[in-house]
Design a protein around this motif. Sequence first.
Motif, PDB file in Angstrom:
ATOM      1  N   SER A  48       0.829  -1.207   0.000  1.00 51.80           N
ATOM      2  CA  SER A  48       0.000   0.000   0.000  1.00 51.80           C
ATOM      3  C   SER A  48       0.857   1.247   0.000  1.00 51.80           C
ATOM      4  CB  SER A  48      -0.907  -0.002   1.233  1.00 51.80           C
ATOM      5  OG  SER A  48      -0.133   0.238   2.385  1.00 51.80           O
ATOM      6  N   LYS A  49       0.263   2.351  -0.423  1.00 53.06           N
ATOM      7  CA  LYS A  49       0.988   3.627  -0.443  1.00 53.06           C
ATOM      8  C   LYS A  49       1.429   4.033   0.954  1.00 53.06           C
ATOM      9  CE  LYS A  49      -0.870   5.699  -4.601  1.00 53.06           C
ATOM     10  NZ  LYS A  49      -1.547   6.830  -5.187  1.00 53.06           N
ATOM     11  N   GLY A  50       0.646   3.700   1.960  1.00 51.45           N
ATOM     12  CA  GLY A  50       1.015   4.046   3.330  1.00 51.45           C
ATOM     13  C   GLY A  50       2.306   3.391   3.758  1.00 51.45           C
ATOM     14  N   ILE A  51       2.466   2.108   3.465  1.00 48.76           N
ATOM     15  CA  ILE A  51       3.691   1.396   3.817  1.00 48.76           C
ATOM     16  C   ILE A  51       4.845   1.943   3.003  1.00 48.76           C
ATOM     17  CG2 ILE A  51       4.868  -0.834   3.740  1.00 48.76           C
ATOM     18  CD1 ILE A  51       2.143  -2.118   4.366  1.00 48.76           C
ATOM     19  N   ALA A  52       4.627   2.127   1.701  1.00 50.92           N
ATOM     20  CA  ALA A  52       5.697   2.663   0.840  1.00 50.92           C
ATOM     21  C   ALA A  52       6.097   4.050   1.314  1.00 50.92           C
ATOM     22  CB  ALA A  52       5.242   2.705  -0.622  1.00 50.92           C
ATOM     23  N   GLY A  53       5.126   4.859   1.725  1.00 54.47           N
ATOM     24  CA  GLY A  53       5.435   6.195   2.221  1.00 54.47           C
ATOM     25  C   GLY A  53       6.256   6.141   3.502  1.00 54.47           C
ATOM     26  N   ALA A  54       5.918   5.196   4.384  1.00 52.75           N
ATOM     27  CA  ALA A  54       6.669   5.050   5.625  1.00 52.75           C
ATOM     28  C   ALA A  54       8.101   4.606   5.347  1.00 52.75           C
ATOM     29  CB  ALA A  54       5.969   4.055   6.549  1.00 52.75           C
ATOM     30  N   VAL A  55       8.257   3.677   4.408  1.00 54.45           N
ATOM     31  CA  VAL A  55       9.594   3.217   4.039  1.00 54.45           C
ATOM     32  C   VAL A  55      10.378   4.364   3.418  1.00 54.45           C
ATOM     33  CG1 VAL A  55      10.882   1.669   2.504  1.00 54.45           C
ATOM     34  CG2 VAL A  55       8.925   0.798   3.774  1.00 54.45           C
ATOM     35  N   ALA A  56       9.726   5.130   2.541  1.00 50.94           N
ATOM     36  CA  ALA A  56      10.402   6.264   1.904  1.00 50.94           C
ATOM     37  C   ALA A  56      10.811   7.306   2.940  1.00 50.94           C
ATOM     38  CB  ALA A  56       9.497   6.886   0.844  1.00 50.94           C
ATOM     39  N   LYS A  57       9.947   7.566   3.918  1.00 51.51           N
ATOM     40  CA  LYS A  57      10.294   8.537   4.966  1.00 51.51           C
ATOM     41  C   LYS A  57      11.477   8.036   5.780  1.00 51.51           C
ATOM     42  CE  LYS A  57       8.624  11.083   8.978  1.00 51.51           C
ATOM     43  NZ  LYS A  57       9.964  11.132   9.492  1.00 51.51           N
ATOM     44  N   ALA A  77      25.931  -2.943   2.213  1.00 55.90           N
ATOM     45  CA  ALA A  77      25.072  -4.134   2.165  1.00 55.90           C
ATOM     46  C   ALA A  77      23.686  -3.829   2.717  1.00 55.90           C
ATOM     47  CB  ALA A  77      25.712  -5.292   2.931  1.00 55.90           C
ATOM     48  N   VAL A  78      23.626  -3.083   3.826  1.00 56.24           N
ATOM     49  CA  VAL A  78      22.334  -2.691   4.404  1.00 56.24           C
ATOM     50  C   VAL A  78      21.595  -1.777   3.433  1.00 56.24           C
ATOM     51  CG1 VAL A  78      21.240  -1.361   6.261  1.00 56.24           C
ATOM     52  CG2 VAL A  78      23.026  -3.024   6.790  1.00 56.24           C
ATOM     53  N   GLU A  79      22.312  -0.848   2.838  1.00 53.77           N
ATOM     54  CA  GLU A  79      21.676   0.066   1.888  1.00 53.77           C
ATOM     55  C   GLU A  79      21.123  -0.687   0.694  1.00 53.77           C
ATOM     56  OE1 GLU A  79      19.828   3.157   0.992  1.00 53.77           O
ATOM     57  OE2 GLU A  79      21.232   3.350   2.647  1.00 53.77           O
ATOM     58  N   ALA A  80      21.856  -1.669   0.200  1.00 57.09           N
ATOM     59  CA  ALA A  80      21.377  -2.472  -0.936  1.00 57.09           C
ATOM     60  C   ALA A  80      20.107  -3.223  -0.561  1.00 57.09           C
ATOM     61  CB  ALA A  80      22.460  -3.434  -1.402  1.00 57.09           C
ATOM     62  N   ARG A  81      20.080  -3.812   0.629  1.00 55.65           N
ATOM     63  CA  ARG A  81      18.866  -4.517   1.073  1.00 55.65           C
ATOM     64  C   ARG A  81      17.697  -3.548   1.223  1.00 55.65           C
ATOM     65  NH1 ARG A  81      22.568  -7.797   3.955  1.00 55.65           N
ATOM     66  NH2 ARG A  81      22.503  -6.447   5.783  1.00 55.65           N
ATOM     67  N   ASN A  82      17.960  -2.359   1.788  1.00 56.64           N
ATOM     68  CA  ASN A  82      16.899  -1.356   1.932  1.00 56.64           C
ATOM     69  C   ASN A  82      16.377  -0.912   0.567  1.00 56.64           C
ATOM     70  OD1 ASN A  82      17.184  -1.448   4.703  1.00 56.64           O
ATOM     71  ND2 ASN A  82      18.348   0.455   4.836  1.00 56.64           N
ATOM     72  N   ALA A  83      17.298  -0.677  -0.364  1.00 58.31           N
ATOM     73  CA  ALA A  83      16.894  -0.256  -1.709  1.00 58.31           C
ATOM     74  C   ALA A  83      16.020  -1.315  -2.360  1.00 58.31           C
ATOM     75  CB  ALA A  83      18.131   0.017  -2.571  1.00 58.31           C
ATOM     76  N   ALA A  84      16.438  -2.573  -2.240  1.00 56.96           N
ATOM     77  CA  ALA A  84      15.646  -3.661  -2.827  1.00 56.96           C
ATOM     78  C   ALA A  84      14.258  -3.719  -2.199  1.00 56.96           C
ATOM     79  CB  ALA A  84      16.385  -4.992  -2.660  1.00 56.96           C
ATOM     80  N   ALA A  85      14.175  -3.523  -0.882  1.00 60.08           N
ATOM     81  CA  ALA A  85      12.875  -3.550  -0.204  1.00 60.08           C
ATOM     82  C   ALA A  85      11.984  -2.403  -0.660  1.00 60.08           C
ATOM     83  CB  ALA A  85      13.075  -3.487   1.310  1.00 60.08           C
ATOM     84  N   VAL A  86      12.552  -1.227  -0.814  1.00 58.75           N
ATOM     85  CA  VAL A  86      11.769  -0.076  -1.274  1.00 58.75           C
ATOM     86  C   VAL A  86      11.279  -0.316  -2.703  1.00 58.75           C
ATOM     87  CG1 VAL A  86      11.906   2.371  -1.907  1.00 58.75           C
ATOM     88  CG2 VAL A  86      12.828   1.595   0.274  1.00 58.75           C
ATOM     89  N   LEU A  87      12.150  -0.806  -3.571  1.00 60.63           N
ATOM     90  CA  LEU A  87      11.734  -1.084  -4.955  1.00 60.63           C
ATOM     91  C   LEU A  87      10.666  -2.172  -4.980  1.00 60.63           C
ATOM     92  CD1 LEU A  87      15.203  -0.792  -6.710  1.00 60.63           C
ATOM     93  CD2 LEU A  87      13.297   0.824  -6.833  1.00 60.63           C
ATOM     94  N   ARG A  88      10.823  -3.201  -4.145  1.00 56.65           N
ATOM     95  CA  ARG A  88       9.805  -4.252  -4.069  1.00 56.65           C
ATOM     96  C   ARG A  88       8.470  -3.662  -3.640  1.00 56.65           C
ATOM     97  NH1 ARG A  88      10.756  -9.087  -0.028  1.00 56.65           N
ATOM     98  NH2 ARG A  88      11.711  -7.293   0.938  1.00 56.65           N
ATOM     99  N   SER A  89       8.496  -2.739  -2.677  1.00 49.72           N
ATOM    100  CA  SER A  89       7.244  -2.150  -2.202  1.00 49.72           C
ATOM    101  C   SER A  89       6.550  -1.359  -3.310  1.00 49.72           C
ATOM    102  CB  SER A  89       7.483  -1.264  -0.981  1.00 49.72           C
ATOM    103  OG  SER A  89       8.092  -0.044  -1.346  1.00 49.72           O
ATOM    104  N   ALA A  90       7.321  -0.936  -4.301  1.00 57.49           N
ATOM    105  CA  ALA A  90       6.752  -0.218  -5.442  1.00 57.49           C
ATOM    106  C   ALA A  90       6.413  -1.164  -6.595  1.00 57.49           C
ATOM    107  CB  ALA A  90       7.736   0.845  -5.923  1.00 57.49           C
ATOM    108  N   GLY A  91       6.565  -2.479  -6.398  1.00 58.94           N
ATOM    109  CA  GLY A  91       6.215  -3.447  -7.428  1.00 58.94           C
ATOM    110  C   GLY A  91       7.274  -3.638  -8.503  1.00 58.94           C
ATOM    111  N   ILE A  92       8.523  -3.281  -8.209  1.00 52.02           N
ATOM    112  CA  ILE A  92       9.608  -3.392  -9.186  1.00 52.02           C
ATOM    113  C   ILE A  92      10.436  -4.632  -8.869  1.00 52.02           C
ATOM    114  CG2 ILE A  92      11.694  -2.277 -10.087  1.00 52.02           C
ATOM    115  CD1 ILE A  92      10.358   0.426  -9.280  1.00 52.02           C
ATOM    116  N   ASP A  93      10.594  -5.513  -9.855  1.00 47.58           N
ATOM    117  CA  ASP A  93      11.438  -6.690  -9.719  1.00 47.58           C
ATOM    118  C   ASP A  93      12.886  -6.221  -9.661  1.00 47.58           C
ATOM    119  OD1 ASP A  93      12.408  -9.329  -9.820  1.00 47.58           O
ATOM    120  OD2 ASP A  93      12.401  -9.342 -12.006  1.00 47.58           O
TER     121      ASP A  93
END
Length: 166
Positions: A15-24, A43-59
């Motif tokens: 949902s946009k709410g979760i994605a917004g929280a992750v983005a914040k 390594a942490v940044e890469a995992r965070n980036a992947a999680a944010v992209l996943r939350s936006a529906g990006i493989d």
Amino acid sequence: MGVVTESMSSANPRSKGIAGAVAKAALDDTRAVVNDYRTVTVAVEARNAAAVLRSAGIDCEARIDVPGLPAEVGAVMAVAIREATTNILRHSRATQASLDLAQSELGPYELTVSNNGAGALRSGGTGLVGITERVTVWGGTVETRRRGDVFTLVVRIPADRKSEGS
């Protein structure tokens, strides 16, 4: 540091709410890193980036294979990963992205971030300029290319260089 691989092919958009929280949270982390309040490992940044992209529906596939990466260089690469992720979310229509940080035999550390949904060409932003400023302090380079809808960012920092500020 070992290899970190994450595949996002089976991810459902959140949902946009979760994605917004992750983005914040990502923005707060960026501000903390920029202001030297804390250092986020690459390594942490890469995992965070992947999680944010996943939350936006990006493989997304993220690969980090840089044993012995100096923390200072890792911090620069982490900021580049964060900016690249932000740009993918803000300026692309990506359905796929990849993030790869490696070092060939005694060659430079090389970060490559690509996505398949390049938006319209833009100018006037400060993100890539900021990355370039950070990377050139280390004797490195930043390259961007666009082939069709694929946008690629390549950041290289020589393995044997010290910061010009050191």
